[in-house]
Design a protein around this motif. Structure first.
Motif, PDB file in Angstrom:
ATOM      1  N   UNK A 146      -4.684  17.458   4.076  1.00 31.50           N
ATOM      2  CA  UNK A 146      -3.992  16.261   3.587  1.00 31.50           C
ATOM      3  C   UNK A 146      -4.761  15.011   3.977  1.00 31.50           C
ATOM      4  N   UNK A 147      -4.608  13.978   3.175  1.00 29.60           N
ATOM      5  CA  UNK A 147      -5.129  12.652   3.508  1.00 29.60           C
ATOM      6  C   UNK A 147      -3.937  11.715   3.375  1.00 29.60           C
ATOM      7  N   UNK A 148      -3.559  11.017   4.464  1.00 31.44           N
ATOM      8  CA  UNK A 148      -2.335  10.213   4.411  1.00 31.44           C
ATOM      9  C   UNK A 148      -2.284   9.269   3.211  1.00 31.44           C
ATOM     10  N   UNK A 149      -1.139   9.237   2.541  1.00 29.09           N
ATOM     11  CA  UNK A 149      -0.912   8.309   1.427  1.00 29.09           C
ATOM     12  C   UNK A 149      -1.611   8.683   0.123  1.00 29.09           C
ATOM     13  N   UNK A 150      -2.245   9.850   0.055  1.00 31.84           N
ATOM     14  CA  UNK A 150      -2.948  10.275  -1.166  1.00 31.84           C
ATOM     15  C   UNK A 150      -2.492  11.669  -1.569  1.00 31.84           C
ATOM     16  N   UNK A 151      -2.734  12.019  -2.844  1.00 35.16           N
ATOM     17  CA  UNK A 151      -2.440  13.409  -3.212  1.00 35.16           C
ATOM     18  C   UNK A 151      -3.367  14.355  -2.446  1.00 35.16           C
ATOM     19  N   UNK A 152      -2.906  15.565  -2.215  1.00 35.06           N
ATOM     20  CA  UNK A 152      -3.716  16.537  -1.463  1.00 35.06           C
ATOM     21  C   UNK A 152      -5.017  16.831  -2.206  1.00 35.06           C
ATOM     22  N   UNK A 153      -6.149  16.961  -1.472  1.00 36.58           N
ATOM     23  CA  UNK A 153      -7.403  17.292  -2.170  1.00 36.58           C
ATOM     24  C   UNK A 153      -7.369  18.718  -2.711  1.00 36.58           C
ATOM     25  N   UNK A 154      -7.915  18.895  -3.919  1.00 35.63           N
ATOM     26  CA  UNK A 154      -7.988  20.249  -4.510  1.00 35.63           C
ATOM     27  C   UNK A 154      -9.179  20.970  -3.887  1.00 35.63           C
ATOM     28  N   UNK A 155      -8.926  22.053  -3.213  1.00 33.37           N
ATOM     29  CA  UNK A 155     -10.003  22.718  -2.474  1.00 33.37           C
ATOM     30  C   UNK A 155     -10.305  24.120  -2.984  1.00 33.37           C
ATOM     31  N   UNK A 156      -9.301  24.791  -3.546  1.00 38.12           N
ATOM     32  CA  UNK A 156      -9.502  26.185  -3.973  1.00 38.12           C
ATOM     33  C   UNK A 156      -9.240  26.272  -5.482  1.00 38.12           C
ATOM     34  N   UNK A 157     -10.286  26.637  -6.225  1.00 43.50           N
ATOM     35  CA  UNK A 157     -10.170  26.721  -7.687  1.00 43.50           C
ATOM     36  C   UNK A 157      -9.741  28.134  -8.100  1.00 43.50           C
ATOM     37  N   UNK A 158      -9.357  28.246  -9.355  1.00 43.45           N
ATOM     38  CA  UNK A 158      -9.021  29.575  -9.903  1.00 43.45           C
ATOM     39  C   UNK A 158     -10.208  30.518  -9.778  1.00 43.45           C
ATOM     40  N   UNK A 210       1.860  -6.922  -3.613  1.00 43.08           N
ATOM     41  CA  UNK A 210       2.017  -5.829  -2.673  1.00 43.08           C
ATOM     42  C   UNK A 210       1.254  -6.126  -1.385  1.00 43.08           C
ATOM     43  N   UNK A 211       1.841  -5.736  -0.267  1.00 44.44           N
ATOM     44  CA  UNK A 211       1.134  -5.901   1.003  1.00 44.44           C
ATOM     45  C   UNK A 211      -0.095  -4.997   0.993  1.00 44.44           C
ATOM     46  N   UNK A 212      -1.178  -5.464   1.635  1.00 45.92           N
ATOM     47  CA  UNK A 212      -2.387  -4.624   1.689  1.00 45.92           C
ATOM     48  C   UNK A 212      -2.101  -3.383   2.508  1.00 45.92           C
ATOM     49  N   UNK A 213      -2.460  -2.249   1.966  1.00 41.16           N
ATOM     50  CA  UNK A 213      -2.250  -0.990   2.676  1.00 41.16           C
ATOM     51  C   UNK A 213      -3.594  -0.313   2.851  1.00 41.16           C
ATOM     52  N   UNK A 214      -3.906   0.051   4.054  1.00 36.17           N
ATOM     53  CA  UNK A 214      -5.143   0.769   4.312  1.00 36.17           C
ATOM     54  C   UNK A 214      -5.050   2.159   3.701  1.00 36.17           C
ATOM     55  N   UNK A 215      -5.958   2.443   2.780  1.00 36.34           N
ATOM     56  CA  UNK A 215      -5.878   3.708   2.042  1.00 36.34           C
ATOM     57  C   UNK A 215      -5.984   4.914   2.954  1.00 36.34           C
ATOM     58  N   UNK A 216      -6.707   4.755   4.054  1.00 35.44           N
ATOM     59  CA  UNK A 216      -6.927   5.932   4.895  1.00 35.44           C
ATOM     60  C   UNK A 216      -5.772   6.203   5.839  1.00 35.44           C
ATOM     61  N   UNK A 217      -5.029   5.181   6.168  1.00 40.77           N
ATOM     62  CA  UNK A 217      -3.973   5.389   7.146  1.00 40.77           C
ATOM     63  C   UNK A 217      -2.607   5.186   6.531  1.00 40.77           C
ATOM     64  N   UNK A 218      -2.567   4.801   5.253  1.00 37.41           N
ATOM     65  CA  UNK A 218      -1.284   4.475   4.647  1.00 37.41           C
ATOM     66  C   UNK A 218      -0.752   3.183   5.246  1.00 37.41           C
ATOM     67  N   UNK A 219      -1.638   2.382   5.869  1.00 39.13           N
ATOM     68  CA  UNK A 219      -1.227   1.108   6.415  1.00 39.13           C
ATOM     69  C   UNK A 219      -0.568   1.219   7.770  1.00 39.13           C
ATOM     70  N   UNK A 220      -0.730   2.336   8.415  1.00 36.91           N
ATOM     71  CA  UNK A 220      -0.108   2.526   9.713  1.00 36.91           C
ATOM     72  C   UNK A 220      -0.948   1.810  10.762  1.00 36.91           C
ATOM     73  N   UNK A 221      -0.719   0.485  10.852  1.00 38.76           N
ATOM     74  CA  UNK A 221      -1.571  -0.345  11.692  1.00 38.76           C
ATOM     75  C   UNK A 221      -1.511   0.089  13.152  1.00 38.76           C
ATOM     76  N   UNK A 222      -0.310   0.439  13.585  1.00 38.03           N
ATOM     77  CA  UNK A 222      -0.178   0.829  14.984  1.00 38.03           C
ATOM     78  C   UNK A 222      -1.024   2.057  15.276  1.00 38.03           C
TER      79      UNK A 222
END
Ligand code: NAD
Length: 424
Positions: free
Chosen positions: A260-272, A407-419
């Motif tokens: 998982x990557x916070x705030x993003x759809x899950x990366x596709x890792x395993x193909x058919x 919209x408030x700026x949200x850090x894409x990598x953390x979902x804006x979890x500044x703390x």
């Protein structure tokens, strides 16, 4: 008058409960009066009598209207929250991203609400980290579910009738769930390998006795945010990783994905095609299915046959080990509530300046106050009457939602979890 804590019975698709006999005892010890909705613990193996024995009172759902504090596993529905008293403080896993209309509803209802999954991952809050407590159990359960579907033994067995080879298990994503999956598969005697895009995962995987599989180039060495989460990787890296993974997966019996990557759809890792390369009878578990899935063809809530592989896509996997999950979740809640009760006077009060409150409080005083959601929720609360602040919460300096335009700026990598960004 002691504050009343009401523990709700969840909907029919949620077996977990937000209290345990132990947490009831400890909440009562804080001077709170605990009321459990009748039957709330049944699906977690806790009958009403066990709650009663540790100091709770059992009541019907109607009594929620007199509660000061409401404990839940999941966000309340509109119908449920209609019965809550304005000013009540609600703790739950709120699933706030993309659900701003529901957050606005909670604000309109005058509720002060806390999203437990936004708890910063700092040392002080480790005992309140619901993502970790639940992911850890989900990682364990993923291996148990996989072994259930797998028609062979996990450990190598040398018997008079011949040798059964050890199962080969590959874990993709070595965060909290992945590391527990590795440990569990190792305990069952499987030969385990794992991959992750965070370089720190390499040592953790090795320390559990599993082999680390990854393209370790310059991008990989920099692929971790300050908060310790994964970064989205470049297309070039993903292609190299996919080639390495494809070759490896063809030799595996069981694949468990947790990436998982916070705030993003899950990366596709395993193909058919990767699934098709596995031996007949192979099994895959997609723990990311609820966030879009890591495995092509995985279906939420089902075991799907994809290219001859049983692809397990159970939802709410922590709920499949409900008794343990509820006990740990209840302890997470208790640890947070304990910080809000004055040891001397036994008064419950929310301190809006506390960093844990700042990180987790979604709504208060008729507004969506969390900076990650206030802007998006503003459209839904424009006409809301502003509820009077509760006696238990000091006023929060929040910009009124109606004047927010951008919209408030949200850090894409953390979902804006500044703390979390700061502390990890
Ligand atoms: P998560 O649920 O966000 O993601 C699960 C794993 O998937 C992560 O390890 C991530 O790196 C990995 N991943 C993402 N994209 C991938 C890809 N393309 N290929 C392979 N793997 C991929 O993460 P989490 O389990 O919540 O934990 C993330 C980090 O936070 C871990 O380092 C964990 O140890 C750390 N953590 C710290 C604390 C603390 O209190 N300090 C608490 C919990 C977790």
């Amino acid at each position: 008058m002691p504050k009343i804590v009401f523990v709700c019975r969840e909907g029919s698709d949620e077996p977990r409960v937000a209290a345990s006999p132990e947490s009831v005892k400890r909440l009562t010890g804080l001077g709170l009066s605990v009321v459990i909705e009748s039957g709330a613990g049944l699906a977690s193996g806790v009958p009403d009598a066990d709650f009663e024995a540790t100091g709770a009172r059992i009541a019907g759902s109607g009594e929620v209207g007199s509660a000061d504090i409401i404990l839940r596993v999941n966000r309340p529905t509109a119908t449920e929250m209609a019965a809550y008293r304005p000013g009540a403080v609600v703790f739950a896993v709120m699933d706030p991203y993309g659900n701003e209309a529901a957050l606005a509803d909670m604000a309109k209802a005058g509720l002060t609400t806390f999203a437990m999954e936004l708890m910063p991952r700092i040392t002080r809050a480790q005992s309140m980290d619901v993502l970790s407590s639940q992911a850890n159990l989900a990682g364990y359960r993923a291996v148990i579910d996989a072994s259930h579907e797998y028609g062979r033994a996990m450990p190598m067995m040398m018997t008079a009738a011949g040798t059964v080879p050890a199962a080969k298990v590959f874990v993709m994503g070595a965060g909290v769930a992945g590391l527990q999956a590795i440990a569990t598969a190792r305990r069952l005697g499987a030969v385990v390998s794992a991959t992750d895009v965070r370089p720190a995962a390499k040592e953790q995987v090795a320390s559990l006795g599993a082999k680390f599989i990854a393209v370790e180039d310059e991008e990989f060495k920099a692929a971790e945010t300050a908060a310790g989460y994964a970064k989205p990787m470049s297309e070039a890296y993903q292609a190299k990783q996919a080639a390495l993974v494809a070759e490896h997966i063809a030799k595996q019996d069981i694949v468990i994905t947790t990436a998982l990557i916070p705030g993003r759809p899950a990366p596709k890792l395993v193909s058919r095609a990767m699934l098709a390369s596995m031996k007949p009878g192979s099994v895959a578990v997609d723990l990311a299915v609820e966030r879009g899935g890591n495995i092509e063809g995985s279906e939420k809530g089902k075991v799907a046959d994809v290219e001859g592989v049983a692809v397990i896509g159970y939802a709410n996997v922590a709920g499949r080990i409900a008794a343990s999950a509820s006990a740990l979740y209840a302890r997470n809640l208790f640890a947070f509530i304990e910080t809000m009760v004055d040891k001397g006077t036994k008064e419950f009060a929310v301190n809006p300046e506390d960093e844990l409150v700042k990180a987790t409080m979604l709504t208060h005083g008729g507004q969506v106050v969390h900076p990650n959601f206030a802007a998006a929720a503003a459209a839904f609360v424009v006409d809301a009457p502003v509820a009077a602040p509760t006696a238990t919460v000091a006023p929060v300096a929040a910009e009124p939602a109606r004047v927010r335009k951008k919209p408030a700026a949200v850090n894409a990598e953390t979902g804006g979890d500044a703390a979390a960004e700061e502390k990890l």
